[in-house]
Design a protein around this motif. Structure first.
Motif, PDB file in Angstrom:
ATOM      1  N   ARG A  55     -50.984  43.654  52.538  1.00  0.00           N
ATOM      2  CA  ARG A  55     -52.059  43.429  53.168  1.00  0.00           C
ATOM      3  C   ARG A  55     -52.797  44.862  53.469  1.00  0.00           C
ATOM      4  N   VAL A  56     -52.025  45.860  54.031  1.00  0.00           N
ATOM      5  CA  VAL A  56     -52.413  47.177  54.521  1.00  0.00           C
ATOM      6  C   VAL A  56     -53.150  47.720  53.207  1.00  0.00           C
ATOM      7  N   SER A  57     -52.466  47.718  52.173  1.00  0.00           N
ATOM      8  CA  SER A  57     -52.834  48.256  51.053  1.00  0.00           C
ATOM      9  C   SER A  57     -54.108  47.952  50.389  1.00  0.00           C
ATOM     10  N   GLU A  58     -54.362  46.521  50.751  1.00  0.00           N
ATOM     11  CA  GLU A  58     -55.601  45.934  50.197  1.00  0.00           C
ATOM     12  C   GLU A  58     -56.566  46.432  50.935  1.00  0.00           C
ATOM     13  N   HIS A  59     -56.598  46.782  52.457  1.00  0.00           N
ATOM     14  CA  HIS A  59     -57.683  47.391  53.124  1.00  0.00           C
ATOM     15  C   HIS A  59     -57.718  48.782  52.859  1.00  0.00           C
ATOM     16  N   SER A  60     -56.671  49.530  52.671  1.00  0.00           N
ATOM     17  CA  SER A  60     -56.664  51.043  52.705  1.00  0.00           C
ATOM     18  C   SER A  60     -56.878  51.659  51.312  1.00  0.00           C
ATOM     19  N   GLY A  61     -56.670  50.780  50.205  1.00  0.00           N
ATOM     20  CA  GLY A  61     -57.022  51.433  48.667  1.00  0.00           C
ATOM     21  C   GLY A  61     -55.839  52.257  48.246  1.00  0.00           C
ATOM     22  N   ILE A  62     -54.690  52.192  48.969  1.00  0.00           N
ATOM     23  CA  ILE A  62     -53.421  53.028  48.663  1.00  0.00           C
ATOM     24  C   ILE A  62     -52.536  52.090  48.021  1.00  0.00           C
ATOM     25  N   ALA A  63     -52.627  51.084  47.358  1.00  0.00           N
ATOM     26  CA  ALA A  63     -51.746  50.299  46.887  1.00  0.00           C
ATOM     27  C   ALA A  63     -51.239  51.024  45.401  1.00  0.00           C
ATOM     28  N   SER A  64     -51.933  51.194  44.462  1.00  0.00           N
ATOM     29  CA  SER A  64     -51.612  52.056  43.386  1.00  0.00           C
ATOM     30  C   SER A  64     -50.817  52.994  43.602  1.00  0.00           C
ATOM     31  N   LYS A  65     -51.128  54.080  44.324  1.00  0.00           N
ATOM     32  CA  LYS A  65     -50.475  55.422  44.749  1.00  0.00           C
ATOM     33  C   LYS A  65     -48.827  54.968  45.463  1.00  0.00           C
ATOM     34  N   LEU A  66     -49.242  54.107  46.481  1.00  0.00           N
ATOM     35  CA  LEU A  66     -47.747  53.708  46.977  1.00  0.00           C
ATOM     36  C   LEU A  66     -46.716  53.214  46.078  1.00  0.00           C
ATOM     37  N   GLY A  67     -47.409  52.232  45.242  1.00  0.00           N
ATOM     38  CA  GLY A  67     -46.432  51.548  44.496  1.00  0.00           C
ATOM     39  C   GLY A  67     -45.949  52.336  43.359  1.00  0.00           C
ATOM     40  N   ASN A  68     -46.598  53.783  42.945  1.00  0.00           N
ATOM     41  CA  ASN A  68     -45.958  54.499  41.895  1.00  0.00           C
ATOM     42  C   ASN A  68     -44.969  55.511  42.634  1.00  0.00           C
ATOM     43  N   GLU A  69     -44.703  55.405  43.909  1.00  0.00           N
ATOM     44  CA  GLU A  69     -44.263  56.547  44.508  1.00  0.00           C
ATOM     45  C   GLU A  69     -42.933  56.136  45.157  1.00  0.00           C
ATOM     46  N   VAL A  70     -43.048  54.615  45.525  1.00  0.00           N
ATOM     47  CA  VAL A  70     -41.882  54.364  46.506  1.00  0.00           C
ATOM     48  C   VAL A  70     -41.572  52.846  46.608  1.00  0.00           C
ATOM     49  N   ILE A  71     -40.411  52.486  46.643  1.00  0.00           N
ATOM     50  CA  ILE A  71     -40.000  50.977  46.748  1.00  0.00           C
ATOM     51  C   ILE A  71     -39.164  50.798  47.783  1.00  0.00           C
ATOM     52  N   LEU A  72     -38.959  49.520  48.561  1.00  0.00           N
ATOM     53  CA  LEU A  72     -38.403  49.351  49.636  1.00  0.00           C
ATOM     54  C   LEU A  72     -36.942  49.245  49.644  1.00  0.00           C
ATOM     55  N   ASP A  73     -36.277  49.773  48.517  1.00  0.00           N
ATOM     56  CA  ASP A  73     -34.924  49.793  48.615  1.00  0.00           C
ATOM     57  C   ASP A  73     -34.293  51.076  48.901  1.00  0.00           C
ATOM     58  N   GLY A  74     -35.344  51.993  49.334  1.00  0.00           N
ATOM     59  CA  GLY A  74     -34.950  53.472  49.585  1.00  0.00           C
ATOM     60  C   GLY A  74     -35.030  54.202  48.401  1.00  0.00           C
ATOM     61  N   GLY A  75     -35.276  53.850  47.325  1.00  0.00           N
ATOM     62  CA  GLY A  75     -35.312  54.686  46.145  1.00  0.00           C
ATOM     63  C   GLY A  75     -36.798  54.869  45.393  1.00  0.00           C
ATOM     64  N   ASP A  76     -37.074  55.450  44.585  1.00  0.00           N
ATOM     65  CA  ASP A  76     -38.447  55.557  43.811  1.00  0.00           C
ATOM     66  C   ASP A  76     -38.395  54.780  42.602  1.00  0.00           C
ATOM     67  N   VAL A  77     -39.559  54.658  41.903  1.00  0.00           N
ATOM     68  CA  VAL A  77     -39.674  53.554  40.876  1.00  0.00           C
ATOM     69  C   VAL A  77     -38.661  53.916  39.839  1.00  0.00           C
ATOM     70  N   ASN A  78     -38.284  55.240  39.582  1.00  0.00           N
ATOM     71  CA  ASN A  78     -37.181  55.445  38.527  1.00  0.00           C
ATOM     72  C   ASN A  78     -35.797  55.402  38.946  1.00  0.00           C
ATOM     73  N   GLY A  79     -35.310  54.859  39.983  1.00  0.00           N
ATOM     74  CA  GLY A  79     -34.270  54.399  40.523  1.00  0.00           C
ATOM     75  C   GLY A  79     -33.523  55.728  41.202  1.00  0.00           C
ATOM     76  N   ARG A  80     -34.118  56.572  41.440  1.00  0.00           N
ATOM     77  CA  ARG A  80     -33.340  58.006  42.212  1.00  0.00           C
ATOM     78  C   ARG A  80     -33.622  57.602  43.551  1.00  0.00           C
ATOM     79  N   ARG A  81     -32.569  58.002  44.160  1.00  0.00           N
ATOM     80  CA  ARG A  81     -32.138  57.487  45.538  1.00  0.00           C
ATOM     81  C   ARG A  81     -32.915  58.603  46.429  1.00  0.00           C
ATOM     82  N   VAL A  82     -33.715  58.154  47.461  1.00  0.00           N
ATOM     83  CA  VAL A  82     -34.441  58.980  48.345  1.00  0.00           C
ATOM     84  C   VAL A  82     -33.360  59.397  49.372  1.00  0.00           C
ATOM     85  N   LYS A  83     -33.274  60.548  49.932  1.00  0.00           N
ATOM     86  CA  LYS A  83     -32.472  60.918  50.496  1.00  0.00           C
ATOM     87  C   LYS A  83     -32.588  60.487  51.831  1.00  0.00           C
TER      88      LYS A  83
END
Length: 411
Positions: A380-408
């Motif tokens: 919902r926030v992404s729809e209003h702020s226009g950052i959906a694609s940028k956010l989706g390419n950088e981080v996912i909610l399991d604590g890792g990035d889209v390539n499966g690398r663990r975020v410290k």
């Protein structure tokens, strides 16, 4: 009170012929006050599927409840009230259940969203201007409500129906008018000091008859006071399953400062000074204590304390504590706090930082289903702020990035 109106009138008494020409006329005033006497009722309908097929115009009635000197009842029609609708809709009404003529009232009918999302279906007179004024019920059995309250097929696949159960909340505001004359007295009333008296009783230590051991510390208290304030203490001290030793009770899974604050609230009916209690002057320490206090309040059935802690935590949202607060809100069914936390975490400037906290690990492990709701808020926030694609390419909610690398994880 809702919808209060005041109309002032003046009555001027002219001096008699024997009065002095220079004397001033006496002036009196009165005030007409129109307001509502409000009350509410919760009606739970279980076995909804079994109620279908009873027939159009057949209803399920709540127990009667009193508001403004009249009896009321909620009528639910599982097959609808109107023949022309052919059972397409369920109907819901509030009915005057006692003798009365021309009873004027405001009404509100709410079908509760049982998913916890707070998307209740509300039809209300309250809080808005009514062109024709309050609704008038002419006689006993008169009703207000909706023949087409909800389409049945939609209701049966919605979050309003859970475990074959519906929950309805009803508010009634009976309109009353009165005329007030001038007061001939002025007696100042001091605020209630019952909390002060009970607090002083605790501090004096007189008459205590139970000791609690918490983390090696001993806290003395009075059984009757605890039982009067907490249903859990009442069962523990006086119920059929009471502890064998009701003079010395050991409390597990709670820290001593938290139990001390709990006892303080039970006697004083106010929260203690958190800085004085913890010895720390920081927002983090205050938040941590509020978290522990909320859990303790829920454990001992202290609803007012739980709401106070929930309100404090809503005011104290911060990156390093928000994930654990969100988990706590989910575990203890604090829906407003949960909503505040989800909105805060979903903000693009907060999401990444929150995910790098240890608290996010705890949230993911203890309440994994909350992440699904968080994704909805992020979308919902992404729809209003226009950052959906940028956010989706950088981080996912399991604590890792889209390539499966663990975020410290960092605190």
């Amino acid at each position: 009170m809702v919808g209060m109106g005041r109309v002032e009138s003046e009555a001027i008494t002219k001096p008699s012929s024997s009065s002095s020409a220079s004397s001033s006329p006496a002036t009196t005033t009165s005030t007409s006050v129109t307001e509502t006497v409000n009350g509410s009722h919760d009606f739970k309908i279980t076995g909804y599927s079994l109620s279908k097929g009873t027939g159009i115009g057949k209803y399920i009635a709540s127990g009667t409840f009193m508001v403004g000197g009249y009896s009321w009842a909620i009528y639910f029609y599982p097959d609808g009230k109107s023949i022309e609708d052919n059972s397409t809709y369920v109907s819901l009404f509030i009915a005057l259940a006692s003798e009365g003529t021309d009873v004027r009232a405001l009404f509100e009918l709410t079908l509760i969203d049982q998913s916890g999302k707070g998307r209740h279906k509300v039809h209300s007179h309250f809080g808005r201007a009514l062109e024709s004024g309050p609704y008038t019920l002419k006689y006993r059995g008169s009703m207000w409500g909706y023949k087409r309250f909800f389409k049945r097929t939609a209701l049966e696949t919605s979050d309003y129906l859970k475990d074959d159960c519906l929950q309805v909340h009803c508010c009634v505001g009976v309109v009353r008018s009165r005329t007030e004359g001038p007061k001939t007295y002025a007696i100042p009333l001091p605020p209630s000091n019952i909390g002060l008296h009970f607090g002083q009783l605790l501090e004096s230590g007189k008459g205590t008859d139970v000791n609690f051991e918490v983390d090696g510390e001993i806290f003395a208290a009075h059984k009757l006071v605890l039982a009067a304030r907490s249903p859990v203490f009442r069962a523990q001290l006086y119920g059929p399953m009471k502890d064998q030793n009701t003079e010395h009770i050991k409390i597990e899974d709670m820290e001593a400062p938290v139990f001390k604050a709990l006892i303080h609230f039970i006697y004083w009916d106010v929260l203690p000074d958190m800085e004085e209690l913890t010895g720390l002057n920081s927002k983090w320490a205050s938040t941590l204590m509020s978290q522990h206090m909320l859990a303790a309040a829920d454990r001992y059935g202290l609803d007012r304390l739980r709401l106070l802690c929930e309100a404090n935590l809503c005011e104290e949202v911060a990156i390093n504590t928000i994930a654990t607060t969100l988990a706590l809100a989910e575990q203890h069914h604090c829906f407003q706090l949960k909503s505040v936390c989800l909105k805060f975490v979903a903000m693009p400037e907060n999401l990444r930082a929150v995910m790098q906290t240890d608290g996010f690990d705890y949230l993911r492990e203890s309440c994994p289903h909350v992440l699904t709701e968080l994704l909805e808020y992020v979308a919902r926030v992404s729809e209003h702020s226009g950052i959906a694609s940028k956010l989706g390419n950088e981080v996912i909610l399991d604590g890792g990035d889209v390539n499966g690398r663990r975020v410290k994880q960092r605190l």
